[in-house]
Design a protein around this motif. Structure first.
Motif, PDB file in Angstrom:
ATOM      1  N   ALA A 159       0.838  -1.209   0.000  1.00  0.00           N
ATOM      2  CA  ALA A 159       0.000   0.000   0.000  1.00  0.00           C
ATOM      3  C   ALA A 159       0.866   1.249   0.000  1.00  0.00           C
ATOM      4  O   ALA A 159       0.584   2.217  -0.733  1.00  0.00           O
ATOM      5  N   GLU A 160       1.920   1.257   0.782  1.00  0.00           N
ATOM      6  CA  GLU A 160       2.791   2.431   0.835  1.00  0.00           C
ATOM      7  C   GLU A 160       3.475   2.669  -0.506  1.00  0.00           C
ATOM      8  O   GLU A 160       3.553   3.805  -0.984  1.00  0.00           O
ATOM      9  N   ILE A 161       3.929   1.597  -1.137  1.00  0.00           N
ATOM     10  CA  ILE A 161       4.573   1.741  -2.449  1.00  0.00           C
ATOM     11  C   ILE A 161       3.563   2.207  -3.491  1.00  0.00           C
ATOM     12  O   ILE A 161       3.842   3.110  -4.289  1.00  0.00           O
ATOM     13  N   ALA A 162       2.368   1.612  -3.496  1.00  0.00           N
ATOM     14  CA  ALA A 162       1.338   1.998  -4.467  1.00  0.00           C
ATOM     15  C   ALA A 162       0.928   3.454  -4.278  1.00  0.00           C
ATOM     16  O   ALA A 162       0.796   4.203  -5.262  1.00  0.00           O
ATOM     17  N   LEU A 163       0.749   3.880  -3.041  1.00  0.00           N
ATOM     18  CA  LEU A 163       0.398   5.277  -2.788  1.00  0.00           C
ATOM     19  C   LEU A 163       1.533   6.214  -3.191  1.00  0.00           C
ATOM     20  O   LEU A 163       1.300   7.307  -3.716  1.00  0.00           O
ATOM     21  N   GLY A 164       2.761   5.782  -2.983  1.00  0.00           N
ATOM     22  CA  GLY A 164       3.901   6.587  -3.398  1.00  0.00           C
ATOM     23  C   GLY A 164       3.955   6.756  -4.910  1.00  0.00           C
ATOM     24  O   GLY A 164       4.260   7.841  -5.422  1.00  0.00           O
ATOM     25  N   LEU A 165       3.649   5.679  -5.636  1.00  0.00           N
ATOM     26  CA  LEU A 165       3.607   5.764  -7.101  1.00  0.00           C
ATOM     27  C   LEU A 165       2.487   6.697  -7.553  1.00  0.00           C
ATOM     28  O   LEU A 165       2.672   7.516  -8.461  1.00  0.00           O
ATOM     29  N   TYR A 166       1.332   6.586  -6.922  1.00  0.00           N
ATOM     30  CA  TYR A 166       0.200   7.448  -7.254  1.00  0.00           C
ATOM     31  C   TYR A 166       0.552   8.910  -6.962  1.00  0.00           C
ATOM     32  O   TYR A 166       0.286   9.805  -7.762  1.00  0.00           O
ATOM     33  N   ARG A 167       1.187   9.134  -5.827  1.00  0.00           N
ATOM     34  CA  ARG A 167       1.593  10.484  -5.443  1.00  0.00           C
ATOM     35  C   ARG A 167       2.565  11.074  -6.466  1.00  0.00           C
ATOM     36  O   ARG A 167       2.437  12.223  -6.881  1.00  0.00           O
ATOM     37  N   ARG A 168       3.504  10.265  -6.902  1.00  0.00           N
ATOM     38  CA  ARG A 168       4.473  10.735  -7.885  1.00  0.00           C
ATOM     39  C   ARG A 168       3.801  11.075  -9.215  1.00  0.00           C
ATOM     40  O   ARG A 168       4.115  12.067  -9.851  1.00  0.00           O
ATOM     41  N   GLU A 169       2.827  10.245  -9.615  1.00  0.00           N
ATOM     42  CA  GLU A 169       2.120  10.479 -10.881  1.00  0.00           C
ATOM     43  C   GLU A 169       1.225  11.706 -10.833  1.00  0.00           C
ATOM     44  O   GLU A 169       1.101  12.427 -11.810  1.00  0.00           O
ATOM     45  N   THR A 170       0.584  11.944  -9.691  1.00  0.00           N
ATOM     46  CA  THR A 170      -0.375  13.048  -9.595  1.00  0.00           C
ATOM     47  C   THR A 170       0.262  14.348  -9.134  1.00  0.00           C
ATOM     48  O   THR A 170      -0.312  15.414  -9.345  1.00  0.00           O
ATOM     49  N   GLY A 171       1.402  14.249  -8.458  1.00  0.00           N
ATOM     50  CA  GLY A 171       2.030  15.441  -7.904  1.00  0.00           C
ATOM     51  C   GLY A 171       1.355  15.948  -6.643  1.00  0.00           C
ATOM     52  O   GLY A 171       1.680  17.026  -6.146  1.00  0.00           O
ATOM     53  N   GLN A 172       0.405  15.176  -6.114  1.00  0.00           N
ATOM     54  CA  GLN A 172      -0.319  15.564  -4.900  1.00  0.00           C
ATOM     55  C   GLN A 172       0.478  15.145  -3.663  1.00  0.00           C
ATOM     56  O   GLN A 172       1.360  14.306  -3.734  1.00  0.00           O
ATOM     57  N   SER A 173       0.109  15.708  -2.535  1.00  0.00           N
ATOM     58  CA  SER A 173       0.735  15.299  -1.279  1.00  0.00           C
ATOM     59  C   SER A 173       0.243  13.904  -0.900  1.00  0.00           C
ATOM     60  O   SER A 173      -0.810  13.447  -1.367  1.00  0.00           O
ATOM     61  N   MET A 174       0.999  13.248  -0.037  1.00  0.00           N
ATOM     62  CA  MET A 174       0.576  11.929   0.435  1.00  0.00           C
ATOM     63  C   MET A 174      -0.750  12.046   1.183  1.00  0.00           C
ATOM     64  O   MET A 174      -1.618  11.183   1.037  1.00  0.00           O
ATOM     65  N   ASP A 175      -0.933  13.110   1.955  1.00  0.00           N
ATOM     66  CA  ASP A 175      -2.195  13.297   2.668  1.00  0.00           C
ATOM     67  C   ASP A 175      -3.378  13.360   1.705  1.00  0.00           C
ATOM     68  O   ASP A 175      -4.425  12.762   1.956  1.00  0.00           O
ATOM     69  N   THR A 176      -3.219  14.073   0.596  1.00  0.00           N
ATOM     70  CA  THR A 176      -4.295  14.168  -0.393  1.00  0.00           C
ATOM     71  C   THR A 176      -4.564  12.806  -1.023  1.00  0.00           C
ATOM     72  O   THR A 176      -5.728  12.424  -1.195  1.00  0.00           O
TER      73      THR A 176
END
Length: 98
Positions: free
Chosen positions: A64-81
């Motif tokens: 989950a942490e890796i997947a959220l990190g990839l999503y964060r990198r793709e969207t440019g959003q903060s991890m909280d968002t």
């Protein structure tokens, strides 16, 4: 102030090492792939490879942490968002009671 120990700083008696967490995360990813292939036998076979709930939970958290990190990198959003969007999707997945 001392730093919080990371996965490689933990003594082995306190929990799985990083290699075990990565292995568990890879098996969790396999479970997800089998579910999306509609392969219940594959899901059951992979689920039976976890020695205990702690290994399954650790692998799931790492994935989950890796997947959220990839999503964060793709969207440019903060991890909280990103986490907020995910929790909103989870909430919306549950049918509302009248």
């Amino acid at each position: 102030m001392t730093e919080t120990p990371g996965p490689t700083d933990r003594p082995p008696e306190n929990g799985p090492d990083l290699a075990e967490l990565v292995d568990a995360a890879q098996r969790v990813a396999g479970v997800l792939a089998a579910r999306h292939r509609h392969d219940p036998e594959g899901v059951a076979a992979l689920m039976s490879t976890f020695p205990n709930d702690r290994a399954l939970a650790g692998g799931s958290l790492l994935l989950a942490e890796i997947a959220l990190g990839l999503y964060r990198r793709e969207t440019g959003q903060s991890m909280d968002t990103c986490v907020r969007e995910l929790t909103t999707q989870l909430e919306n997945a549950v049918p509302r009671r009248p």
